[in-house]
Design a protein around this motif. Structure first.
Motif, PDB file in Angstrom:
ATOM      1  N   ILE A   4      24.794  25.404  29.784  1.00 40.89           N
ATOM      2  CA  ILE A   4      24.421  23.841  28.826  1.00 40.89           C
ATOM      3  C   ILE A   4      23.197  23.613  27.986  1.00 40.89           C
ATOM      4  N   THR A   5      23.372  23.810  27.308  1.00 43.82           N
ATOM      5  CA  THR A   5      22.101  23.034  26.358  1.00 43.82           C
ATOM      6  C   THR A   5      21.883  22.089  26.183  1.00 43.82           C
ATOM      7  N   GLY A   6      20.812  21.152  26.103  1.00 47.18           N
ATOM      8  CA  GLY A   6      20.985  19.876  25.533  1.00 47.18           C
ATOM      9  C   GLY A   6      21.509  19.413  27.011  1.00 47.18           C
ATOM     10  N   GLY A   7      21.091  19.485  27.477  1.00 45.37           N
ATOM     11  CA  GLY A   7      21.901  18.834  29.081  1.00 45.37           C
ATOM     12  C   GLY A   7      21.239  17.264  29.697  1.00 45.37           C
ATOM     13  N   LYS A   8      20.213  16.569  28.731  1.00 41.02           N
ATOM     14  CA  LYS A   8      20.081  15.620  29.169  1.00 41.02           C
ATOM     15  C   LYS A   8      20.620  14.582  28.221  1.00 41.02           C
ATOM     16  N   GLY A   9      21.384  15.434  26.626  1.00 37.57           N
ATOM     17  CA  GLY A   9      21.374  14.195  25.646  1.00 37.57           C
ATOM     18  C   GLY A   9      22.916  13.729  26.215  1.00 37.57           C
ATOM     19  N   GLN A  10      23.476  13.402  25.139  1.00 34.52           N
ATOM     20  CA  GLN A  10      24.905  12.321  25.509  1.00 34.52           C
ATOM     21  C   GLN A  10      25.804  13.321  25.586  1.00 34.52           C
ATOM     22  N   LEU A  11      25.886  14.124  24.702  1.00 42.88           N
ATOM     23  CA  LEU A  11      27.237  15.325  25.024  1.00 42.88           C
ATOM     24  C   LEU A  11      26.983  15.763  26.427  1.00 42.88           C
ATOM     25  N   GLY A  12      26.045  16.057  26.526  1.00 43.22           N
ATOM     26  CA  GLY A  12      25.813  17.600  27.673  1.00 43.22           C
ATOM     27  C   GLY A  12      25.850  16.149  28.770  1.00 43.22           C
ATOM     28  N   LYS A  44      17.245  36.234  33.589  1.00 42.99           N
ATOM     29  CA  LYS A  44      17.374  35.862  34.615  1.00 42.99           C
ATOM     30  C   LYS A  44      18.654  34.908  34.489  1.00 42.99           C
ATOM     31  N   PHE A  45      19.331  34.120  34.540  1.00 38.17           N
ATOM     32  CA  PHE A  45      20.807  33.376  34.938  1.00 38.17           C
ATOM     33  C   PHE A  45      22.180  33.959  34.296  1.00 38.17           C
ATOM     34  N   ARG A  46      21.806  34.748  33.372  1.00 31.57           N
ATOM     35  CA  ARG A  46      23.268  35.881  32.918  1.00 31.57           C
ATOM     36  C   ARG A  46      23.897  35.097  32.971  1.00 31.57           C
ATOM     37  N   PRO A  47      24.311  34.149  31.730  1.00 34.57           N
ATOM     38  CA  PRO A  47      25.307  33.092  31.674  1.00 34.57           C
ATOM     39  C   PRO A  47      26.869  33.684  31.305  1.00 34.57           C
ATOM     40  N   GLN A  48      27.785  33.733  31.962  1.00 33.43           N
ATOM     41  CA  GLN A  48      29.024  34.231  31.883  1.00 33.43           C
ATOM     42  C   GLN A  48      28.855  33.161  29.565  1.00 33.43           C
ATOM     43  N   PHE A  49      29.383  31.783  29.845  1.00 36.35           N
ATOM     44  CA  PHE A  49      29.689  30.995  29.558  1.00 36.35           C
ATOM     45  C   PHE A  49      27.717  30.158  28.578  1.00 36.35           C
ATOM     46  N   ILE A  50      27.938  29.471  27.771  1.00 38.04           N
ATOM     47  CA  ILE A  50      26.638  28.932  26.992  1.00 38.04           C
ATOM     48  C   ILE A  50      27.967  28.034  25.805  1.00 38.04           C
ATOM     49  N   ILE A  51      27.361  26.423  26.717  1.00 40.82           N
ATOM     50  CA  ILE A  51      27.927  25.545  24.984  1.00 40.82           C
ATOM     51  C   ILE A  51      26.765  25.038  25.145  1.00 40.82           C
ATOM     52  N   ASN A  52      26.748  25.101  23.832  1.00 42.87           N
ATOM     53  CA  ASN A  52      25.570  24.202  22.642  1.00 42.87           C
ATOM     54  C   ASN A  52      25.748  23.260  22.907  1.00 42.87           C
ATOM     55  N   CYS A  53      24.671  21.736  23.705  1.00 42.37           N
ATOM     56  CA  CYS A  53      24.677  20.146  23.328  1.00 42.37           C
ATOM     57  C   CYS A  53      23.532  20.066  22.827  1.00 42.37           C
ATOM     58  N   ALA A  54      22.528  20.591  22.380  1.00 43.83           N
ATOM     59  CA  ALA A  54      20.881  20.531  22.167  1.00 43.83           C
ATOM     60  C   ALA A  54      21.610  20.754  20.532  1.00 43.83           C
ATOM     61  N   ALA A  55      20.845  19.262  20.287  1.00 47.07           N
ATOM     62  CA  ALA A  55      20.872  18.863  18.123  1.00 47.07           C
ATOM     63  C   ALA A  55      19.794  18.011  18.292  1.00 47.07           C
ATOM     64  N   TYR A  56      19.204  18.262  16.947  1.00 48.30           N
ATOM     65  CA  TYR A  56      18.513  17.123  16.383  1.00 48.30           C
ATOM     66  C   TYR A  56      19.878  16.111  15.976  1.00 48.30           C
ATOM     67  N   THR A  57      19.416  14.386  16.362  1.00 46.07           N
ATOM     68  CA  THR A  57      21.183  14.258  15.513  1.00 46.07           C
ATOM     69  C   THR A  57      20.341  12.591  15.169  1.00 46.07           C
ATOM     70  N   HIS A  58      19.262  12.208  14.610  1.00 52.02           N
ATOM     71  CA  HIS A  58      19.038  10.995  14.330  1.00 52.02           C
ATOM     72  C   HIS A  58      18.534  11.139  13.139  1.00 52.02           C
ATOM     73  N   VAL A  59      19.778  10.859  12.517  1.00 51.46           N
ATOM     74  CA  VAL A  59      19.891  11.501  10.675  1.00 51.46           C
ATOM     75  C   VAL A  59      18.746  10.401   9.683  1.00 51.46           C
ATOM     76  N   ASP A  60      17.730   9.227  10.266  1.00 53.38           N
ATOM     77  CA  ASP A  60      17.433   8.576   9.472  1.00 53.38           C
ATOM     78  C   ASP A  60      16.107  10.208   9.906  1.00 53.38           C
ATOM     79  N   ASN A  61      15.369   9.805  11.042  1.00 48.68           N
ATOM     80  CA  ASN A  61      14.919  10.696  11.060  1.00 48.68           C
ATOM     81  C   ASN A  61      14.690  12.764  10.691  1.00 48.68           C
ATOM     82  N   CYS A  62      16.038  13.137  10.553  1.00 43.11           N
ATOM     83  CA  CYS A  62      16.243  14.439  10.114  1.00 43.11           C
ATOM     84  C   CYS A  62      15.998  13.965   8.585  1.00 43.11           C
ATOM     85  N   GLU A  63      16.435  13.254   7.785  1.00 41.17           N
ATOM     86  CA  GLU A  63      15.613  13.254   6.313  1.00 41.17           C
ATOM     87  C   GLU A  63      14.022  13.404   6.413  1.00 41.17           C
ATOM     88  N   LYS A  64      13.454  12.845   7.057  1.00 42.68           N
ATOM     89  CA  LYS A  64      12.242  12.668   7.380  1.00 42.68           C
ATOM     90  C   LYS A  64      11.265  13.665   7.560  1.00 42.68           C
TER      91      LYS A  64
END
Length: 87
Positions: A4-12, A44-64
């Motif tokens: 699971i990527t983005g593991g430190k984020g809210q969804l992760g 190295k880890f050969r995952p069977q599944f990958i769940i992507n929770c990584a994202a740039y979610t700060h809307v105001d910063n995305c616009e900037k």
């Protein structure tokens, strides 16, 4: 193994309650925008599944910082798709 990527984020963090056995990574361990690093990590880890929770979610910063938002939200997802295709 489930990666699971983005593991430190809210969804992760929420997924840890449902998938405690998964391996959670964030940008400091595996940068999804770095294609070669991502491929090495997946070999190295050969995952069977990958769940992507990584994202740039700060809307105001995305616009900037649209280039950074695209790099993470679009290019990073594409890199993950390429890795999945190889696995």
């Amino acid at each position: 193994m489930i990666l699971i990527t983005g593991g430190k984020g809210q969804l992760g963090q929420c997924l840890k309650h449902f998938l405690p056995e998964a391996v959670y990574v964030d940008v400091d361990e595996c940068d999804i925008t770095n294609e070669s690093q991502l491929f090495e990590f997946s070999k190295k880890f050969r995952p069977q599944f990958i769940i992507n929770c990584a994202a740039y979610t700060h809307v105001d910063n995305c616009e900037k910082e649209p280039e950074l938002a695209k790099k993470i939200n679009e290019d990073g997802a594409l890199n993950l798709a390429k890795v999945c295709n190889e696995l």
